[in-house]
Write a protein that holds these residues in place. Structure first.
Motif, PDB file in Angstrom:
ATOM      1  N   LYS A   7       0.799  -1.225   0.000  1.00 20.34           N
ATOM      2  CA  LYS A   7       0.000   0.000   0.000  1.00 20.34           C
ATOM      3  C   LYS A   7       0.835   1.281   0.000  1.00 20.34           C
ATOM      4  CE  LYS A   7      -3.993  -1.895   2.522  1.00 20.34           C
ATOM      5  NZ  LYS A   7      -4.831  -1.738   3.742  1.00 20.34           N
ATOM      6  N   THR A   8       2.082   1.179   0.469  1.00 18.86           N
ATOM      7  CA  THR A   8       2.891   2.381   0.647  1.00 18.86           C
ATOM      8  C   THR A   8       4.297   2.147   0.112  1.00 18.86           C
ATOM      9  OG1 THR A   8       1.659   2.908   2.658  1.00 18.86           O
ATOM     10  CG2 THR A   8       3.739   4.082   2.309  1.00 18.86           C
ATOM     11  N   ALA A   9       4.759   3.028  -0.740  1.00 26.19           N
ATOM     12  CA  ALA A   9       6.121   2.915  -1.255  1.00 26.19           C
ATOM     13  C   ALA A   9       7.124   3.193  -0.143  1.00 26.19           C
ATOM     14  CB  ALA A   9       6.330   3.884  -2.407  1.00 26.19           C
ATOM     15  N   ASP A  45      12.043  -5.979  -7.917  1.00 26.75           N
ATOM     16  CA  ASP A  45      10.894  -5.949  -6.998  1.00 26.75           C
ATOM     17  C   ASP A  45      11.114  -4.933  -5.882  1.00 26.75           C
ATOM     18  OD1 ASP A  45       9.018  -8.609  -7.469  1.00 26.75           O
ATOM     19  OD2 ASP A  45      11.085  -8.955  -8.054  1.00 26.75           O
ATOM     20  N   THR A  46      12.294  -4.960  -5.291  1.00 24.95           N
ATOM     21  CA  THR A  46      12.551  -4.060  -4.168  1.00 24.95           C
ATOM     22  C   THR A  46      12.700  -2.616  -4.639  1.00 24.95           C
ATOM     23  OG1 THR A  46      14.954  -4.431  -4.242  1.00 24.95           O
ATOM     24  CG2 THR A  46      13.640  -5.918  -2.873  1.00 24.95           C
ATOM     25  N   LYS A  47      13.256  -2.421  -5.839  1.00 27.39           N
ATOM     26  CA  LYS A  47      13.398  -1.051  -6.358  1.00 27.39           C
ATOM     27  C   LYS A  47      12.038  -0.439  -6.661  1.00 27.39           C
ATOM     28  CE  LYS A  47      17.964  -1.858  -8.388  1.00 27.39           C
ATOM     29  NZ  LYS A  47      18.733  -2.006  -9.661  1.00 27.39           N
ATOM     30  N   VAL A  48      11.135  -1.223  -7.270  1.00 25.46           N
ATOM     31  CA  VAL A  48       9.797  -0.706  -7.550  1.00 25.46           C
ATOM     32  C   VAL A  48       9.067  -0.403  -6.248  1.00 25.46           C
ATOM     33  CG1 VAL A  48       7.542  -1.271  -8.528  1.00 25.46           C
ATOM     34  CG2 VAL A  48       9.615  -1.835  -9.797  1.00 25.46           C
ATOM     35  N   ARG A  49       9.180  -1.319  -5.268  1.00 27.08           N
ATOM     36  CA  ARG A  49       8.509  -1.105  -3.976  1.00 27.08           C
ATOM     37  C   ARG A  49       8.987   0.174  -3.296  1.00 27.08           C
ATOM     38  NH1 ARG A  49      11.341  -4.089  -0.411  1.00 27.08           N
ATOM     39  NH2 ARG A  49      12.087  -2.074   0.325  1.00 27.08           N
ATOM     40  N   GLU A  50      10.258   0.484  -3.417  1.00 26.63           N
ATOM     41  CA  GLU A  50      10.807   1.676  -2.781  1.00 26.63           C
ATOM     42  C   GLU A  50      10.327   2.965  -3.441  1.00 26.63           C
ATOM     43  OE1 GLU A  50      14.963   0.992  -3.144  1.00 26.63           O
ATOM     44  OE2 GLU A  50      15.124  -0.144  -1.268  1.00 26.63           O
ATOM     45  N   ARG A  51      10.066   2.920  -4.769  1.00 26.23           N
ATOM     46  CA  ARG A  51       9.862   4.157  -5.526  1.00 26.23           C
ATOM     47  C   ARG A  51       8.437   4.384  -6.016  1.00 26.23           C
ATOM     48  NH1 ARG A  51      15.066   2.862  -9.428  1.00 26.23           N
ATOM     49  NH2 ARG A  51      16.641   2.772  -7.776  1.00 26.23           N
ATOM     50  N   ASP A  56      -5.068   3.511  -6.245  1.00 15.80           N
ATOM     51  CA  ASP A  56      -6.316   3.176  -5.552  1.00 15.80           C
ATOM     52  C   ASP A  56      -6.288   1.815  -4.866  1.00 15.80           C
ATOM     53  OD1 ASP A  56      -7.354   5.575  -6.444  1.00 15.80           O
ATOM     54  OD2 ASP A  56      -8.106   4.693  -8.298  1.00 15.80           O
ATOM     55  N   THR A  57      -5.511   0.885  -5.393  1.00 16.85           N
ATOM     56  CA  THR A  57      -5.460  -0.467  -4.837  1.00 16.85           C
ATOM     57  C   THR A  57      -4.009  -0.851  -4.577  1.00 16.85           C
ATOM     58  OG1 THR A  57      -5.341  -1.441  -7.069  1.00 16.85           O
ATOM     59  CG2 THR A  57      -7.545  -1.158  -6.098  1.00 16.85           C
ATOM     60  N   PRO A  58      -3.769  -1.841  -3.736  1.00 16.22           N
ATOM     61  CA  PRO A  58      -2.379  -2.269  -3.506  1.00 16.22           C
ATOM     62  C   PRO A  58      -1.693  -2.641  -4.815  1.00 16.22           C
ATOM     63  CG  PRO A  58      -3.850  -3.272  -1.904  1.00 16.22           C
ATOM     64  CD  PRO A  58      -4.731  -2.608  -2.921  1.00 16.22           C
ATOM     65  N   LYS A  59      -0.422  -2.317  -4.910  1.00 12.51           N
ATOM     66  CA  LYS A  59       0.355  -2.609  -6.125  1.00 12.51           C
ATOM     67  C   LYS A  59       0.923  -4.014  -6.044  1.00 12.51           C
ATOM     68  CE  LYS A  59       4.021  -0.801  -9.118  1.00 12.51           C
ATOM     69  NZ  LYS A  59       3.114  -0.787 -10.305  1.00 12.51           N
ATOM     70  N   ILE A  60       0.659  -4.808  -7.067  1.00 13.65           N
ATOM     71  CA  ILE A  60       1.110  -6.206  -7.120  1.00 13.65           C
ATOM     72  C   ILE A  60       2.476  -6.258  -7.781  1.00 13.65           C
ATOM     73  CG2 ILE A  60       0.588  -8.532  -7.910  1.00 13.65           C
ATOM     74  CD1 ILE A  60      -2.375  -7.623  -8.149  1.00 13.65           C
ATOM     75  N   LEU A  61       3.462  -6.744  -7.050  1.00 18.57           N
ATOM     76  CA  LEU A  61       4.809  -6.920  -7.571  1.00 18.57           C
ATOM     77  C   LEU A  61       4.975  -8.342  -8.119  1.00 18.57           C
ATOM     78  CD1 LEU A  61       6.806  -5.130  -4.748  1.00 18.57           C
ATOM     79  CD2 LEU A  61       6.497  -4.313  -7.091  1.00 18.57           C
ATOM     80  N   GLY A  62       6.189  -8.653  -8.524  1.00 19.29           N
ATOM     81  CA  GLY A  62       6.495  -9.994  -9.013  1.00 19.29           C
ATOM     82  C   GLY A  62       6.656 -10.002 -10.520  1.00 19.29           C
TER      83      GLY A  62
END
Length: 338
Positions: A7-9, A45-51, A56-62
């Protein structure tokens, strides 16, 4: 369907990963709908999560995934329902941390028969990156390179582990890999490295002591700290390929040696829908064949269990530790409950 998103970068502990229900995605004409049976976690995955802040909805990584085709688009010609596949996904679409996932068939390969789904999911992104870097960015030719060598900086990571194997199996180059801990030295030797040098010590001096002058350098990590050494140790008219993100890169330093510099980014083809997207389908099938013949070995070192909020967070923590050897993978959701 079930999915896990954040939910939060930002830092992993503040990202607020959650499991939630979302609609099964629609498929396009060239798409496959895949039941995900295995995934892995990569630096992207970790770079996208950080930035990237979710909207509106949780961002799905992977990105890496292996699974079974459940539905095909109207123009699909390479796969059918029931096929077992593996792939590295598309940076511009939703990720693979979900029960079902949509992917363009042109960047999908047949899953290696010799590997289970979780193990197979540890291969695509690193294999595509290593293959494109070696044969496209560095322009090495298969079955050539006798008398020359390649320096792989960061040999024990996911890409380095595959790259060493590809060089040894498909070219005649000698491999110099960097590693600094006893366990990583042992790992790169197992992958096939001919020589190992310590990237915590001056690289140029160590390589000169070996009597080597590599024609190629694969700068997989730490380029900022190694760039001067690369210029010093590489053979004139040599070639350097990067996958990391150096802050300061003065390529003018390579002019006197007439060096070539290239970038490798495996998402370029899918991101820009290039005319040759199908190359990733073809090379993944080559990878699968090499695995099934025993020419390539799995680089998976840990299966953290079925995907869940807890196991996914643990995978992110391990990836960010800078001590990962090979790849960490997760099994998919239970198909019955998803």
């Amino acid at each position: 369907m079930k999915a896990i998103g954040y939910k939060t970068a930002g830092a992993v502990d503040a990202a607020d990963f959650v499991e939630f229900e979302t609609e099964t995605p629609d498929i396009g004409s060239h798409d496959l709908l895949v039941e995900v049976r295995g995934v892995s976690v990569n630096p992207v995955d970790t770079k996208v999560r950080e930035r990237a802040q979710p909207e509106d909805t949780p961002k799905i990584l992977g990105f890496d995934a292996a699974g079974v085709v459940k539905q095909v688009g109207s123009a699909v010609s390479k796969f059918k329902v029931g096929d077992e596949v593996f792939y590295a996904g598309d940076l511009t679409r939703a990720g693979t941390n979900s029960a079902l996932h949509v992917v363009d068939e042109r960047i999908v390969g047949k899953k290696p028969v010799a590997l289970d789904f979780a193990e197979a999911a540890g291969l695509p992104l690193t294999s595509i990156t290593a293959w494109e870097l070696l044969f496209e960015s560095l322009q090495v030719k298969e079955n050539e390179g006798e008398g020359d060598s390649i320096l792989i900086i960061g040999g024990a990571g996911g890409v380095g582990s595959i790259l060493i194997q590809l060089v040894k199996q498909l070219t005649k180059l000698s491999v110099i890999a960097t590693a600094s801990r006893p366990e990583t030295v042992q790992w790169v030797q197992r992958m096939g490295a001919d020589y190992v040098v310590d990237h915590r010590k001056p690289l140029a001096d160590q390589i000169k002591e070996l009597g080597l002058e590599p024609r190629y350098v694969a700068a997989l990590t730490g380029t900022d700290g190694h760039f001067d050494a690369i210029i010093d140790l590489i053979k004139p008219r040599g070639h350097v390929a990067f996958i990391d993100d150096p802050e300061n890169l003065d390529i003018k330093a390579g002019k006197l040696k007439a060096l070539n510099f290239s970038w490798e980014f495996m998402f370029t083809r899918s991101m820009f829908q290039t005319d040759d997207m199908d190359q990733q389908h073809q090379l993944l099938n080559r990878i699968a064949d090499l695995v099934d013949k025993g020419a390539l070995v799995s680089t998976v070192t840990n299966n953290l269990g079925p995907i869940s909020v807890e196991t996914l967070i643990e995978a992110h923590r391990r990836q960010e530790s800078a001590r990962v050897i090979g790849k960490n993978v997760l099994s998919g959701f239970d198909p019955v409950s998803s």
